[in-house]
Design an enzyme around this catalytic site. Sequence first.
Site, PDB file in Angstrom:
ATOM      1  N   ASN A 204      -1.497   2.429  -0.565  1.00  0.00           N
ATOM      2  CA  ASN A 204      -2.718   2.328   0.230  1.00  0.00           C
ATOM      3  C   ASN A 204      -3.930   2.487  -0.670  1.00  0.00           C
ATOM      4  O   ASN A 204      -3.816   2.787  -1.857  1.00  0.00           O
ATOM      5  CB  ASN A 204      -2.749   3.417   1.314  1.00  0.00           C
ATOM      6  CG  ASN A 204      -1.716   3.178   2.399  1.00  0.00           C
ATOM      7  OD1 ASN A 204      -1.309   2.049   2.653  1.00  0.00           O
ATOM      8  ND2 ASN A 204      -1.300   4.254   3.050  1.00  0.00           N
TER       9      ASN A 204
ATOM     10  N   TYR B  49      11.120  -0.130   4.879  1.00  0.00           N
ATOM     11  CA  TYR B  49      10.390  -1.339   4.485  1.00  0.00           C
ATOM     12  C   TYR B  49      11.308  -2.563   4.417  1.00  0.00           C
ATOM     13  O   TYR B  49      11.008  -3.613   4.992  1.00  0.00           O
ATOM     14  CB  TYR B  49       9.705  -1.122   3.137  1.00  0.00           C
ATOM     15  CG  TYR B  49       8.312  -0.551   3.262  1.00  0.00           C
ATOM     16  CD1 TYR B  49       7.194  -1.280   2.902  1.00  0.00           C
ATOM     17  CD2 TYR B  49       8.111   0.731   3.755  1.00  0.00           C
ATOM     18  CE1 TYR B  49       5.918  -0.761   3.022  1.00  0.00           C
ATOM     19  CE2 TYR B  49       6.838   1.262   3.882  1.00  0.00           C
ATOM     20  CZ  TYR B  49       5.754   0.506   3.510  1.00  0.00           C
ATOM     21  OH  TYR B  49       4.491   1.033   3.638  1.00  0.00           O
TER      22      TYR B  49
ATOM     23  N   HIS C 154       0.240  -2.785   9.008  1.00  0.00           N
ATOM     24  CA  HIS C 154      -0.243  -3.693   7.959  1.00  0.00           C
ATOM     25  C   HIS C 154      -0.214  -5.157   8.409  1.00  0.00           C
ATOM     26  O   HIS C 154       0.033  -6.069   7.616  1.00  0.00           O
ATOM     27  CB  HIS C 154       0.564  -3.525   6.660  1.00  0.00           C
ATOM     28  CG  HIS C 154       0.466  -2.160   6.066  1.00  0.00           C
ATOM     29  ND1 HIS C 154      -0.572  -1.767   5.262  1.00  0.00           N
ATOM     30  CD2 HIS C 154       1.285  -1.078   6.176  1.00  0.00           C
ATOM     31  CE1 HIS C 154      -0.399  -0.511   4.897  1.00  0.00           C
ATOM     32  NE2 HIS C 154       0.714  -0.069   5.450  1.00  0.00           N
TER      33      HIS C 154
END
Length: 516
Positions: free
Chosen positions: A127, A337, A49
């Site tokens: 997404n 994350y 990303h």
Amino acid sequence: MTNRQGHPVADNQNIRTVGSRGPSTLENYNFLEKITHFDRERVPERIVHARGAGAHGWFEAYGKVGDEPISKYTRAKLFQEAGKRTPVFVRFSTVTHGTHSPETLRDPRGFAVKFYTEDGNWDLVGNNLKIFFIRDAIKFPDLIHAFKPDPITNIQDTERIFDFISQSPEAMHMITFLFSPWGIPANYRQMQGSGVNTYKWVNQEGKAVLVKYHWEPKQGILNLTQPEAEAIQAKNFNHATQDLYEAIERKDYPEWELYVQIMEDGEHPELDFDPLDDTKLWPKKQFPFLPVGRMVLDKNPQDYHAEVEQAAFGTGVLVDGLDFSDDKMLQGRTFSYSDTQRYRVGANYLQLPINAPKKHVATNQTGGQMAYHIDRPTGVNPHINYEPSLLDGLKEVEKTGAPHEPYVEGPVQRKGIERTNDFAQAGQTYRALEGWEREDLINNLVIGLGPCDPRIQKKMVEMFTRCDEDYGRRVSEGLQKWKPGLLPLEGAPMGADGTAEAVQWAMEKGHPSDPY
């Protein structure tokens, strides 16, 4: 104009030197401050990303889920009151490629939303496509390595991709979407978003249901074929970022409606798949899309780096009334994350304005790189940085509802889920595509598989056939007709044709010049 210390800068054109020609002196403080900051003005780019665009806006709740009061299912405050608005920041992205890669490449798109709620931040990280390649987080580094460029040539190579996919049958559903026009959204405003993983909603009594989140664009959905994307890329490799920015500037604010699917918590043996499997769609007929609110983006960032690049999201960032499911990918993402953000941006990334909640923060966490304030509010004993304490330190808050306490029992083991059913939904998706979408899908797969080892081709055709007989037959026929020509034996990016021709054209069409 000043430097970072606030000192006025009277000359920003010349460093300090001995005479007009130099050499320069060591005490060039303004220059040294300026150049050393410049040397460090890029944080490490995201491994996935990396290429992104973002915007600010708001989310407005409907106060209901479908026709029912939303409080029946969740006590999350942001959803309860019809018309209640919560500020949001959204970051769109491409997954595989680097910070300045073209936005026309075949790749899933990230769709991450940060809600600044009264109970703190909620990050809905997902997404554009509603499913994923794998169902177990331990495979994620291998998946990304396969899709990233070759570690020797630094060129994306479809043989590496299909080598991995041929041994990962759960990816067939996602591959069917990715190599169709759904793999190249026309822009960020006209694409869907999804939480992908399965979450839970928890009500006041502590009862939970499984939920999936879906963003549907009010602007409609637009996708591109490979030739259309290549034509756009020849003119503009920032087209999606430009489209989003300019739409907001002209007050053509993009809008999405948020839907959820709800399922009773449990194993659901009546289904031919496990509802926690993120490679699967929940059938709409059994689990309808229920609207819960809408989101509007109406403000562009003032600074790309401060807001878009340093924006940090995490699947574990949930508020009261929202919870995790046992989805194996979600469990792995939840650690990964936030760990990534501490590596990229620093231990105190949550003190940056773009990431900080829009409410008071009170913790006993201190120190770390770039800490610029302490999280303890006034009225709290500043000497007490621990809890519990009798000396006026921070106190626990009262519970707002019954806790959700799912019962878990079973052997601790390494074992995949039992109802994999890797091919059925991929076949359903193939049959649901329109004719032109199937044509583009087959062309892109043949182009990508053409240069691959015959063993990989054979395995992929077998799996396409298990998805749908026509699917496998058309790929097989395409491979039989495929001729190497000028295509490379390796190093072909996803969907791109004639990549070796481009290398040759650069020599043939280049204009010679005399040296100087």
